[in-house]
Every structure is written in structure tokens, then in C-alpha cells.
Motif scaffolding. Structure first.
Motif, PDB file in Angstrom:
ATOM      1  N   GLY A   1       0.835  -1.203   0.000  1.00  0.00           N
ATOM      2  CA  GLY A   1       0.000   0.000   0.000  1.00  0.00           C
ATOM      3  C   GLY A   1       0.868   1.250   0.000  1.00  0.00           C
TER       4      GLY A   1
ATOM      5  N   ALA B   1      -1.786  -4.748  -7.662  1.00  0.00           N
ATOM      6  CA  ALA B   1      -2.723  -5.824  -7.305  1.00  0.00           C
ATOM      7  C   ALA B   1      -3.702  -6.111  -8.433  1.00  0.00           C
ATOM      8  CB  ALA B   1      -3.471  -5.445  -6.026  1.00  0.00           C
TER       9      ALA B   1
ATOM     10  N   ILE C   1      -2.145  -1.554   3.273  1.00  0.00           N
ATOM     11  CA  ILE C   1      -3.258  -1.688   2.325  1.00  0.00           C
ATOM     12  C   ILE C   1      -4.526  -1.370   3.102  1.00  0.00           C
ATOM     13  CG2 ILE C   1      -4.598  -3.410   1.013  1.00  0.00           C
ATOM     14  CD1 ILE C   1      -1.921  -4.724   0.257  1.00  0.00           C
TER      15      ILE C   1
ATOM     16  N   GLY D   1      -6.535   8.467   4.142  1.00  0.00           N
ATOM     17  CA  GLY D   1      -7.260   7.952   2.987  1.00  0.00           C
ATOM     18  C   GLY D   1      -8.770   8.082   3.180  1.00  0.00           C
TER      19      GLY D   1
HETATM   20  P1  NDP Z   1      -5.215   4.892   1.347  1.00  0.00           P
HETATM   21  O1  NDP Z   1      -6.547   4.737   0.714  1.00  0.00           O
HETATM   22  O2  NDP Z   1      -4.584   6.237   1.354  1.00  0.00           O
HETATM   23  O3  NDP Z   1      -4.172   3.873   0.667  1.00  0.00           O
HETATM   24  C1  NDP Z   1      -4.488   2.536   0.506  1.00  0.00           C
HETATM   25  C2  NDP Z   1      -3.347   1.794  -0.163  1.00  0.00           C
HETATM   26  O4  NDP Z   1      -3.759   0.440  -0.383  1.00  0.00           O
HETATM   27  C3  NDP Z   1      -2.971   2.325  -1.551  1.00  0.00           C
HETATM   28  O5  NDP Z   1      -1.627   2.049  -1.792  1.00  0.00           O
HETATM   29  C4  NDP Z   1      -3.865   1.502  -2.476  1.00  0.00           C
HETATM   30  O6  NDP Z   1      -3.375   1.437  -3.806  1.00  0.00           O
HETATM   31  C5  NDP Z   1      -3.792   0.156  -1.796  1.00  0.00           C
HETATM   32  N1  NDP Z   1      -4.971  -0.662  -2.040  1.00  0.00           N
HETATM   33  C6  NDP Z   1      -6.270  -0.256  -2.004  1.00  0.00           C
HETATM   34  N2  NDP Z   1      -7.093  -1.285  -2.285  1.00  0.00           N
HETATM   35  C7  NDP Z   1      -6.296  -2.353  -2.500  1.00  0.00           C
HETATM   36  C8  NDP Z   1      -6.555  -3.708  -2.885  1.00  0.00           C
HETATM   37  N3  NDP Z   1      -7.807  -4.163  -3.084  1.00  0.00           N
HETATM   38  N4  NDP Z   1      -5.496  -4.534  -3.038  1.00  0.00           N
HETATM   39  C9  NDP Z   1      -4.229  -4.096  -2.855  1.00  0.00           C
HETATM   40  N5  NDP Z   1      -3.914  -2.826  -2.524  1.00  0.00           N
HETATM   41  C10 NDP Z   1      -4.944  -1.964  -2.344  1.00  0.00           C
HETATM   42  O7  NDP Z   1      -5.346   4.310   2.823  1.00  0.00           O
HETATM   43  P2  NDP Z   1      -4.600   4.803   4.151  1.00  0.00           P
HETATM   44  O8  NDP Z   1      -3.135   4.904   3.900  1.00  0.00           O
HETATM   45  O9  NDP Z   1      -5.326   5.938   4.733  1.00  0.00           O
HETATM   46  O10 NDP Z   1      -4.884   3.560   5.116  1.00  0.00           O
HETATM   47  C11 NDP Z   1      -4.223   2.321   4.968  1.00  0.00           C
HETATM   48  C12 NDP Z   1      -4.536   1.458   6.185  1.00  0.00           C
HETATM   49  O11 NDP Z   1      -3.972   2.081   7.332  1.00  0.00           O
HETATM   50  C13 NDP Z   1      -6.040   1.324   6.477  1.00  0.00           C
HETATM   51  O12 NDP Z   1      -6.306   0.054   6.978  1.00  0.00           O
HETATM   52  C14 NDP Z   1      -6.295   2.370   7.549  1.00  0.00           C
HETATM   53  O13 NDP Z   1      -7.370   2.018   8.395  1.00  0.00           O
HETATM   54  C15 NDP Z   1      -4.972   2.316   8.312  1.00  0.00           C
HETATM   55  N6  NDP Z   1      -4.645   3.553   9.013  1.00  0.00           N
HETATM   56  C16 NDP Z   1      -4.487   4.706   8.312  1.00  0.00           C
HETATM   57  C17 NDP Z   1      -4.185   5.898   8.955  1.00  0.00           C
HETATM   58  C18 NDP Z   1      -3.974   7.170   8.183  1.00  0.00           C
HETATM   59  O14 NDP Z   1      -3.593   8.171   8.789  1.00  0.00           O
HETATM   60  N7  NDP Z   1      -4.178   7.203   6.890  1.00  0.00           N
HETATM   61  C19 NDP Z   1      -4.079   5.943  10.422  1.00  0.00           C
HETATM   62  C20 NDP Z   1      -4.222   4.663  11.063  1.00  0.00           C
HETATM   63  C21 NDP Z   1      -4.505   3.516  10.371  1.00  0.00           C
HETATM   64  P3  NDP Z   1      -3.863   2.529  -4.942  1.00  0.00           P
HETATM   65  O15 NDP Z   1      -3.213   3.826  -4.548  1.00  0.00           O
HETATM   66  O16 NDP Z   1      -3.359   1.967  -6.222  1.00  0.00           O
HETATM   67  O17 NDP Z   1      -5.362   2.572  -4.857  1.00  0.00           O
END
Ligand code: NDP
Ligand code: MG
Length: 385
Positions: free
Chosen positions: A9, A58, A99, A203
């Protein structure tokens, strides 16, 4: 000494914060795998910048585009779910699991099965798999370092303490952008309003979860698995300033809290450097400028998510995976403009109460089946909304 890292991710919000820290300490890190879902442009740019060994997209439909974008770089291009798990299985010092959603579960388990240290941001994976994941961690001698700011705060407050001496754990919640809205206003909340978080830049999915309080519900279940003090000892308090990230109360009446700016680079740095500390570009916390830290109890009338999550955690078995899957489908529907904001919690409650729960999953495959079935039921329910 250099350390190796894979970032699952990499193109997301947590991925970007992680890479920012790696960039600032470039000589100390070797990047093995970077992954994304469909964002070829950012993935290939990052893979080139960080000289990754492999970049995985993915969604297989983007494989040719990724291959073209990496032509001449010497970086391997791969695509699909299997390639994602293979990338997560690479021998590295740490895997950043960032992710979003249960889609990250297979890769997280693949890393755990190698006995790797996993910095876990992807809370939905732990919520869905629960004991299946914690048992795999124990079996393979892996380690989970919590990235989620609350769990990272608790983890830090537990250093030097003993779990049997913990009286309570308190998760703080900002309350999100809709914290003060009435029920009537919540019905009309738009995706743009729900995503506009006052303190954190995240995100889209977690931002909506934060607005609905499902984020805190998922975090309650996450804490239950990471810190086995008993569900009834895990509390939630709304703290709109997001300065205290969570607290641990010990049996002698001492409460330890971790404070810091609302910037994910702080908990991420704590995982990357653990058990040491690394430099981050954060300004010192200016409490006099912040002035006031306030706290109040969550309102489960307007935001039923924490109640639903607690009930699912108490029920155990398949319930948390079903809750998570239904929420993922409902959030996507809300973001797509197909259901009003308040329908998210209604849908999750209906899935949990009106349909029969599958038997408790005992393997990764069974968790994925529970997830898939719940998604299908939630999607079918959407058609009648
Ligand atoms: P984002 O939506 O910003 O990023 C998600 C990432 O996962 C991207 O790299 C995306 O790729 C990839 N992705 C999305 N769907 C899939 C899939 N089906 N298969 C493989 N890869 C996938 O999310 P966040 O960074 O905000 O959050 C990521 C995780 O961290 C979540 O579980 C969230 O709950 C957790 N989290 C986030 C925080 C934050 O501050 N953002 C704080 C605490 C926890 P692409 O760009 O190509 O879509
Ligand atoms: Mg959090």
C-alpha cells in the motif's frame, strides 16, 4: 547498518508517510517491495526513486502499464493477488502493512508466516482474522508492531509494564468532522463533509470510518487482539484535540498517556526504529498554544458504531469479520453517493442481526470466505436500499 523494508500500500496515505521517513534516512534503508492497487504512475515513480527490487500492482489489468513504466529500470514488475503475497513473503527486516481493507489480509498473513516483523496499519485485516492472525504470529515467531496511533500509544505506554498490572486501556477518539452534528444533519452528510477530518489527513475509507466512529469500533476490536486485558477493560473517550493518542491505567492508579502531533509519521517512526527512536521532522508539541485538552463520553445514539463493534467483539467468531465486511461495502456505497451517511451503521447492524452468523473461521481461507459472504449479503442489501 542498512535495514530492508517492503511497503504494502505504498501509494496510500500511510505508505507516503512511511516513504517520507525512509527518504529522510535514505542510506539506512533498502526497499524490497512496493505495492499498490491500480495507481501505476505513483507506484512506478516511487519504485524508481527508492530503487525497489519489485513493484506489484494488485489489479492485474494494469500489469502491462506497470511493465512499460518500469522498462529499463531493472525493477521487477508483477501483478495480481498471488504476486502481492509473494512480495509480502520476501525476507526483510520489516513489512509495512498499509493496504486498506480486508484486501490486505492475505499479504499480512504471508508476511507473518515468514516470521517477519509487521508494522500493522491495516486494522481491517486484524479485525477480520482476529485469533487466526494472533495464533499465526505466535506459531511463526512473527511480531506485530501497531502503527495505528492509538495502539502505538498503548504499546509505548506498556513498555516496561506488565499486562497483568493493567487496570484499563483508554482509546481516544477525535470524534471526526461530524462530531457535533444532529441526527437530522448526519442524514444529509455528503462524502466531502465526512472526509474533511479536522486533525488527520488520511485515505478516504478511514476518514469516513472516523466520521461514523466505525474507526473507533474497529480499533476497539484491534486493541482487544493486540492487548489481552479483556474487552470490558477497554474504554473509549472522545478527545477532539487528538493530542493524547491513548492511555494505559495501571493497578496502582497511575495512568500513562502518549502525546504527540496528529501526524502518522510519529507512530510509524516508532515502529520503524523500535526499540530505538529515530529523528522525525516534527515541531515540538506546544501545549500552551493548544491551551485545552477536553474529553467526553461517546454518543452511541448518534454514532452506534462503537456499540456494534463491542457487541461483535463480545460475540467473537465470525462477527467482527462480518461487521468489517459490511462496513467496507457500506462505506464504498456512501462514497459512491448510493446511500446516505446514517445508512452505513444501519446496514452493518442489519447484517449482524438479521442474518445468521457463519461458524467461527479457523483458517485464513475460512476468514476470507466469511468476508466474501458478508460482502455479498451487504451488496444484495444495497439493492433494496
Ligand atoms: P489509502 O486509501 O490512502 O491507501 C491505501 C493503499 O492500499 C494504496 O496504496 C492503495 O493502492 C492500496 N490498495 C487499495 N485497495 C487495494 C486492494 N484491493 N489490493 C491491494 N492494494 C490496495 O489508505 P490509508 O493509507 O489511509 O490507510 C491504509 C490502512 O492504514 C487502512 O487500513 C487504515 O485504516 C490504516 N490507518 C491509516 C491511517 C492514516 O492516517 N491514513 C491511520 C491509522 C490507520 P492505490 O493507490 O493503487 O489505490
Ligand atoms: Mg487510529
Amino acid at each position: 547498518m542498512t535495514r530492508s523494508i517492503s511497503i504494502l500500500g505504498a501509494t496510500g496515505s500511510v505508505g507516503a508517510s512511511t516513504l517520507d521517513l525512509v527518504r529522510r534516512n535514505r542510506g539506512e534503508w533498502q526497499v524490497a517491495a512496493l505495492t499498490a492497487h491500480s495507481n501505476v504512475a505513483d507506484l512506478s515513480r516511487l519504485a524508481r526513486e527508492f530503487e525497489a527490487e519489485v513493484a506489484v500492482i494488485a489489479d492485474e489489468r494494469h500489469y502491462d502499464a506497470l511493465k512499460d513504466a518500469l522498462a529499463g529500470s531493472g525493477i521487477e514488475a508483477a501483478a495480481g493477488r498471488k504476486a502481492l503475497c509473494e512480495a509480502a513473503s520476501r525476507k526483510v527486516d520489516i513489512v509495512m502493512a498499509a493496504i486498506v481493507g480486508c484486501a490486505g489480509l492475505g499479504p499480512v498473513m504471508a508476511a507473518i508466516e515468514q516470521g517477519t516483523t509487521v508494522a500493522l496499519a491495516n486494522k481491517e485485516a486484524l479485525v477480520s482474522a482476529g485469533e487466526v492472525m494472533t495464533a499465526a504470529v505466535a506459531k511463526h515467531g512473527a511480531r506485530l508492531l501497531p502503527v495505528d496511533s492509538e495502539h502505538n500509544a498503548i504499546f509505548q505506554c506498556l513498555q516496561g509494564g506488565r499486562m497483568e498490572e493493567v487496570r484499563t486501556i483508554t482509546l481516544t477518539a477525535s470524534g471526526g468532522p461530524l462530531r457535533t452534528w444532529t441526527k437530522e444533519q448526519l442524514d444529509k452528510a455528503t462524502p466531502a463533509q465526512a472526509i474533511a477530518h479536522p486533525n488527520w489527513d488520511m485515505g478516504a475509507k478511514i476518514s469516513v470510518d472516523s466520521a461514523s466512529m466505525f474507526n473507533k469500533g474497529l480499533e476497539l476490536i484491534e486493541a482487544h487482539h493486540l492487548f489481552p486485558v479483556g474487552l470490558d477493560r477497554i474504554r473509549i473517550v472522545v478527545h477532539p484535540q487528538s493530542v493524547i493518542h491513548s492511555m494505559v491505567e495501571y493497578r496502582d492508579g497511575s495512568t500513562l498517556a502518549q502525546l504527540g502531533p496528529s501526524d502518522m509519521r510519529v507512530p510509524i517512526a516508532s515502529c520503524l526504529a523500535y526499540p530505538a527512536r529515530m529523528e522525525t521532522p516534527m515541531d515540538p508539541l506546544d501545549l500552551a498554544a493548544i491551551g485545552e485538552l477536553t474529553f467526553h463520553a461517546p454518543d452511541e445514539e448518534r454514532f452506534p458504531a462503537t456499540r456494534l463493534a463491542r457487541e461483535a467483539a463480545q460475540a467473537g467468531g465470525a462477527a467482527p469479520a462480518v461487521l468489517n465486511a459490511a462496513n467496507e461495502v457500506a462505506v464504498a456505497a456512501f462514497l459512491g453517493g448510493n446511500i446516505p451517511f446514517s445508512r452505513i451503521a444501519l446496514m452493518v447492524e442489519r447484517i449482524l442481526t438479521e442474518t445468521e452468523l457463519p461458524s467461527p473461521p479457523r483458517t485464513l481461507e475460512e476468514v476470507l470466505r466469511v468476508d466474501e459472504d458478508a460482502r455479498m449479503r451487504a451488496s444484495a442489501m444495497l439493492e433494496h436500499c
